[in-house]
Scaffold this motif. Sequence first.
Motif, PDB file in Angstrom:
ATOM      1  N   UNK A 149     -14.745   4.014  -3.227  1.00  0.00           N
ATOM      2  CA  UNK A 149     -14.059   5.311  -3.119  1.00  0.00           C
ATOM      3  C   UNK A 149     -12.818   5.316  -3.992  1.00  0.00           C
ATOM      4  N   UNK A 150     -12.614   6.407  -4.706  1.00  0.00           N
ATOM      5  CA  UNK A 150     -11.455   6.544  -5.575  1.00  0.00           C
ATOM      6  C   UNK A 150     -10.768   7.877  -5.313  1.00  0.00           C
ATOM      7  N   UNK A 151      -9.446   7.883  -5.408  1.00  0.00           N
ATOM      8  CA  UNK A 151      -8.676   9.123  -5.259  1.00  0.00           C
ATOM      9  C   UNK A 151      -8.584   9.813  -6.611  1.00  0.00           C
ATOM     10  N   UNK A 152      -8.855  11.123  -6.627  1.00  0.00           N
ATOM     11  CA  UNK A 152      -8.809  11.903  -7.864  1.00  0.00           C
ATOM     12  C   UNK A 152      -7.762  13.001  -7.737  1.00  0.00           C
ATOM     13  N   UNK A 156     -13.958   8.059  15.131  1.00  0.00           N
ATOM     14  CA  UNK A 156     -12.817   7.569  15.892  1.00  0.00           C
ATOM     15  C   UNK A 156     -11.990   6.545  15.150  1.00  0.00           C
ATOM     16  N   UNK A 157     -12.158   6.493  13.817  1.00  0.00           N
ATOM     17  CA  UNK A 157     -11.398   5.549  13.003  1.00  0.00           C
ATOM     18  C   UNK A 157     -10.136   6.231  12.491  1.00  0.00           C
ATOM     19  N   UNK A 158      -9.026   5.503  12.548  1.00  0.00           N
ATOM     20  CA  UNK A 158      -7.756   6.015  12.029  1.00  0.00           C
ATOM     21  C   UNK A 158      -7.665   5.769  10.532  1.00  0.00           C
ATOM     22  N   UNK A 159      -7.119   6.756   9.839  1.00  0.00           N
ATOM     23  CA  UNK A 159      -6.739   6.598   8.429  1.00  0.00           C
ATOM     24  C   UNK A 159      -5.225   6.795   8.353  1.00  0.00           C
ATOM     25  N   UNK A 160      -4.527   5.842   7.772  1.00  0.00           N
ATOM     26  CA  UNK A 160      -3.081   5.999   7.628  1.00  0.00           C
ATOM     27  C   UNK A 160      -2.671   5.740   6.185  1.00  0.00           C
ATOM     28  N   UNK A 161      -1.474   6.215   5.847  1.00  0.00           N
ATOM     29  CA  UNK A 161      -0.949   6.054   4.499  1.00  0.00           C
ATOM     30  C   UNK A 161       0.280   5.160   4.509  1.00  0.00           C
ATOM     31  N   UNK A 162       0.374   4.311   3.481  1.00  0.00           N
ATOM     32  CA  UNK A 162       1.540   3.441   3.342  1.00  0.00           C
ATOM     33  C   UNK A 162       2.119   3.588   1.940  1.00  0.00           C
ATOM     34  N   UNK A 163       3.440   3.741   1.856  1.00  0.00           N
ATOM     35  CA  UNK A 163       4.116   3.843   0.567  1.00  0.00           C
ATOM     36  C   UNK A 163       4.902   2.571   0.270  1.00  0.00           C
ATOM     37  N   UNK A 164       5.119   2.353  -1.009  1.00  0.00           N
ATOM     38  CA  UNK A 164       5.945   1.239  -1.485  1.00  0.00           C
ATOM     39  C   UNK A 164       5.465  -0.117  -0.983  1.00  0.00           C
ATOM     40  N   UNK A 188      -0.597  -1.518  -4.678  1.00  0.00           N
ATOM     41  CA  UNK A 188      -0.445  -0.075  -4.904  1.00  0.00           C
ATOM     42  C   UNK A 188      -0.520   0.730  -3.608  1.00  0.00           C
ATOM     43  N   UNK A 189       0.219   1.828  -3.572  1.00  0.00           N
ATOM     44  CA  UNK A 189       0.219   2.676  -2.385  1.00  0.00           C
ATOM     45  C   UNK A 189      -1.197   3.153  -2.089  1.00  0.00           C
ATOM     46  N   UNK A 190      -1.472   3.356  -0.808  1.00  0.00           N
ATOM     47  CA  UNK A 190      -2.819   3.781  -0.499  1.00  0.00           C
ATOM     48  C   UNK A 190      -3.045   4.102   0.948  1.00  0.00           C
ATOM     49  N   UNK A 226      -9.746   0.501  13.060  1.00  0.00           N
ATOM     50  CA  UNK A 226      -9.815   0.623  14.517  1.00  0.00           C
ATOM     51  C   UNK A 226      -9.229  -0.656  15.088  1.00  0.00           C
ATOM     52  N   UNK A 227      -9.979  -1.729  15.067  1.00  0.00           N
ATOM     53  CA  UNK A 227      -9.435  -3.007  15.521  1.00  0.00           C
ATOM     54  C   UNK A 227      -8.874  -3.781  14.334  1.00  0.00           C
ATOM     55  N   UNK A 228      -9.539  -3.663  13.203  1.00  0.00           N
ATOM     56  CA  UNK A 228      -9.060  -4.337  11.992  1.00  0.00           C
ATOM     57  C   UNK A 228      -9.342  -3.437  10.797  1.00  0.00           C
ATOM     58  N   UNK A 229      -8.669  -3.705   9.704  1.00  0.00           N
ATOM     59  CA  UNK A 229      -8.871  -2.892   8.517  1.00  0.00           C
ATOM     60  C   UNK A 229     -10.309  -3.028   8.021  1.00  0.00           C
ATOM     61  N   UNK A 230     -10.933  -1.894   7.667  1.00  0.00           N
ATOM     62  CA  UNK A 230     -12.315  -1.953   7.208  1.00  0.00           C
ATOM     63  C   UNK A 230     -12.524  -1.311   5.844  1.00  0.00           C
ATOM     64  N   UNK A 231     -11.587  -0.553   5.363  1.00  0.00           N
ATOM     65  CA  UNK A 231     -11.718   0.066   4.049  1.00  0.00           C
ATOM     66  C   UNK A 231     -10.344   0.522   3.583  1.00  0.00           C
ATOM     67  N   UNK A 232     -10.160   0.628   2.284  1.00  0.00           N
ATOM     68  CA  UNK A 232      -8.884   1.132   1.777  1.00  0.00           C
ATOM     69  C   UNK A 232      -9.098   1.850   0.452  1.00  0.00           C
ATOM     70  N   UNK A 233      -8.180   2.751   0.147  1.00  0.00           N
ATOM     71  CA  UNK A 233      -8.217   3.519  -1.098  1.00  0.00           C
ATOM     72  C   UNK A 233      -6.857   3.414  -1.752  1.00  0.00           C
ATOM     73  N   UNK A 234      -6.844   3.042  -3.016  1.00  0.00           N
ATOM     74  CA  UNK A 234      -5.583   3.025  -3.752  1.00  0.00           C
ATOM     75  C   UNK A 234      -5.322   4.412  -4.312  1.00  0.00           C
ATOM     76  N   UNK A 235      -4.066   4.832  -4.248  1.00  0.00           N
ATOM     77  CA  UNK A 235      -3.662   6.143  -4.750  1.00  0.00           C
ATOM     78  C   UNK A 235      -2.656   5.935  -5.880  1.00  0.00           C
TER      79      UNK A 235
END
Length: 258
Positions: free
Chosen positions: A1-4, A204-212, A216-218, A223-232
């Motif tokens: 998955x990529x952010x456009x 029921x999976x949470x998606x959250x955003x982290x900066x800095x 790279x930010x993404x 749910x219990x552990x990280x399962x996927x991530x997207x770089x922005x």
Amino acid sequence: MEAALRADTRAVIGEGPLWDKDKECLYWVDILGSQLHIFTPADGINRSVKFKSFVTALALYSKEELVMTMKDGFYLYNLQEDTLTKMKQPKDMREDIRFNDAKCDPSGRLWAGTTSMEGKEEEASLYRLNTDGSLAKIKDQVSTSNGLDWDRDRNLMYYIDTPTQEIVRYSYDPETGAVSDPKTVYRFPKSQGSPDGMTIDRDGMLWWLCSEAAVPSGLTRFRIRKSASIEVPAKYVTCCAFGGKELNTLYITTATEN
């Protein structure tokens, strides 16, 4: 998955993405730019409405009306008539405090939190605007009220106060809107950056955003552990919401300043 990149507006603080399934458009805001943005994916056009005060978050009220949290309170904006009406303001609202993130719970109550404009910690609050128009303060000594969402199946509410570096889970009563039994379900190491906006998907999976972050930010699925991530490709990511005809497009807002 990529952010456009979809809307190159250079928002100062993009926030509050909100999908309108009937109009098939995405509402979002630029807080410090004092703008409401309306993006239509079908033609790729993003138009904006300028206000005299900060616009921080949005909720659907009717086909032609939005509830907007602005700097000092809750307002009703009529999209067709271009009219703005003040609905509610907390009695303890101060000049150095402004509203920040907000979201409706499964029963239609609007939860909205504040933050200090001077960067002071534990000066802000989390409020709930009930469906009868009454306003309740749910939590005080908040620093920067951010991500909110609800797990409808398990009657849980998730909440982020950014400087705490935590996601806190509450038991949630859909009948009354009451929350209880707060528990930290995830604590962010500094290397992951600062948590901001949050949403929940159909699984029921949470998606959250982290900066800095050290990387790279993404955006991360959890749910219990990280399962996927997207770089922005942006230093500051702020909020996210699902949209599109099948609700399978994740829209992400970003900022040009912290």
